[in-house]
Design a protein around this motif. Structure first.
Motif, PDB file in Angstrom:
ATOM      1  N   SER A  97       0.798  -1.225   0.000  1.00  0.00           N
ATOM      2  CA  SER A  97       0.000   0.000   0.000  1.00  0.00           C
ATOM      3  C   SER A  97       0.827   1.270   0.000  1.00  0.00           C
ATOM      4  O   SER A  97       0.306   2.343  -0.293  1.00  0.00           O
ATOM      5  N   ASN A 102      -3.927   7.440   1.064  1.00  0.00           N
ATOM      6  CA  ASN A 102      -5.171   7.037   1.731  1.00  0.00           C
ATOM      7  C   ASN A 102      -6.315   7.915   1.235  1.00  0.00           C
ATOM      8  O   ASN A 102      -6.090   9.049   0.827  1.00  0.00           O
ATOM      9  N   PHE A 103      -7.506   7.395   1.363  1.00  0.00           N
ATOM     10  CA  PHE A 103      -8.716   8.168   1.129  1.00  0.00           C
ATOM     11  C   PHE A 103      -9.455   8.257   2.450  1.00  0.00           C
ATOM     12  O   PHE A 103      -9.462   7.304   3.231  1.00  0.00           O
ATOM     13  N   VAL A 106     -13.526   5.286   3.655  1.00  0.00           N
ATOM     14  CA  VAL A 106     -13.119   3.912   3.358  1.00  0.00           C
ATOM     15  C   VAL A 106     -14.360   3.041   3.264  1.00  0.00           C
ATOM     16  O   VAL A 106     -15.175   2.988   4.189  1.00  0.00           O
ATOM     17  N   GLN A 107     -14.512   2.394   2.146  1.00  0.00           N
ATOM     18  CA  GLN A 107     -15.573   1.402   2.006  1.00  0.00           C
ATOM     19  C   GLN A 107     -15.003   0.206   1.279  1.00  0.00           C
ATOM     20  O   GLN A 107     -14.133   0.338   0.432  1.00  0.00           O
ATOM     21  N   LYS A 108     -15.468  -0.948   1.647  1.00  0.00           N
ATOM     22  CA  LYS A 108     -14.990  -2.173   1.033  1.00  0.00           C
ATOM     23  C   LYS A 108     -15.392  -2.182  -0.442  1.00  0.00           C
ATOM     24  O   LYS A 108     -16.551  -1.940  -0.768  1.00  0.00           O
ATOM     25  N   ASN A 136      -9.572  -6.097   5.113  1.00  0.00           N
ATOM     26  CA  ASN A 136      -8.709  -4.921   5.237  1.00  0.00           C
ATOM     27  C   ASN A 136      -7.949  -4.571   3.963  1.00  0.00           C
ATOM     28  O   ASN A 136      -7.550  -3.429   3.782  1.00  0.00           O
ATOM     29  N   ASN A 164      -7.628  -1.452   1.849  1.00  0.00           N
ATOM     30  CA  ASN A 164      -8.874  -0.890   1.329  1.00  0.00           C
ATOM     31  C   ASN A 164      -8.965   0.626   1.500  1.00  0.00           C
ATOM     32  O   ASN A 164      -9.695   1.283   0.757  1.00  0.00           O
ATOM     33  N   ASP A 165      -8.205   1.196   2.448  1.00  0.00           N
ATOM     34  CA  ASP A 165      -8.254   2.653   2.632  1.00  0.00           C
ATOM     35  C   ASP A 165      -7.520   3.405   1.516  1.00  0.00           C
ATOM     36  O   ASP A 165      -7.519   4.627   1.471  1.00  0.00           O
ATOM     37  N   ARG A 166      -6.898   2.679   0.592  1.00  0.00           N
ATOM     38  CA  ARG A 166      -6.233   3.292  -0.564  1.00  0.00           C
ATOM     39  C   ARG A 166      -7.131   3.298  -1.804  1.00  0.00           C
ATOM     40  O   ARG A 166      -6.816   3.902  -2.806  1.00  0.00           O
ATOM     41  N   ALA A 168     -10.446   3.989  -4.059  1.00  0.00           N
ATOM     42  CA  ALA A 168     -11.577   4.907  -4.250  1.00  0.00           C
ATOM     43  C   ALA A 168     -12.390   4.428  -5.437  1.00  0.00           C
ATOM     44  O   ALA A 168     -11.841   3.887  -6.401  1.00  0.00           O
TER      45      ALA A 168
END
Length: 183
Positions: A97, A102-103, A106-108, A136, A164-166, A168
């Protein structure tokens, strides 16, 4: 090239090319992008296995999502088939990552979804297709011609696992895509 899964299709590993292959039963053979070192032992030892109903469903889901980026049909089929190979036969990877920002939200992601990842320097965004969703982190394939990272260049269908926080959602633009041109 618009292809349609068939019950005559057969998976096998080709040691000469060091790749999982798919015999499309009409004189055509698909060669996956992933070398043996990225594949499970099962993939490397298989002699011939039918393209299953689950494989076909996954192929259609990936191919449907790829239409959101105005991709040429041949590239869409290649991305979808490599997505099936990645899901079925790739070894688990550790997330990488650090290349991406990061965004806040965060959504799966959804399996097969076309998503955007933005490089850490915020200068470049890249399109990927999600092949496997984790709680994650998710496995993605590059869904564009190339992406220059700090220490390597990724090419079409290269895999990378990211947190997943990367990831969008991709917002489709009305401009003509690079996928309209041949690679």
């Amino acid at each position: 090239m618009k292809i349609k899964p068939d019950d005559q299709w057969r998976w096998y590993f080709d040691p000469e090319h060091n790749r999982v292959m798919l015999d499309l039963a009409n004189g055509m053979v698909f060669r996956s992008r992933f070398p043996a070192k990225m594949l499970t032992d099962y993939a490397i030892t298989m002699q011939g296995m039918s393209f299953s109903v689950d494989d076909a469903a996954l192929y259609y889901a990936f191919e449907e999502h790829s239409r959101h980026v105005n991709m040429a049909p041949a590239l869409s089929a290649e991305l979808a088939l490599n997505g099936v190979v990645a899901f079925r036969f790739m070894k688990p990877q550790m997330p990488k990552s650090w290349y991406f920002s990061n965004f806040a939200l965060v959504q799966k992601p959804e399996q097969g979804e076309i998503v955007q990842l933005r490089l850490q320097d915020n200068s470049t965004g890249a399109l990927f297709m999600v092949t496997e969703v984790g709680d994650n982190a998710s496995q993605c394939l590059l869904a564009q011609q190339k992406l220059e990272l700090s220490d390597r260049v990724m090419t079409f269908c290269d895999p990378i696992k990211v947190m997943n926080d990367r990831i969008a959602p991709y917002i489709q633009r009305t401009q003509t895509s690079i996928f309209d041109r041949a690679m």
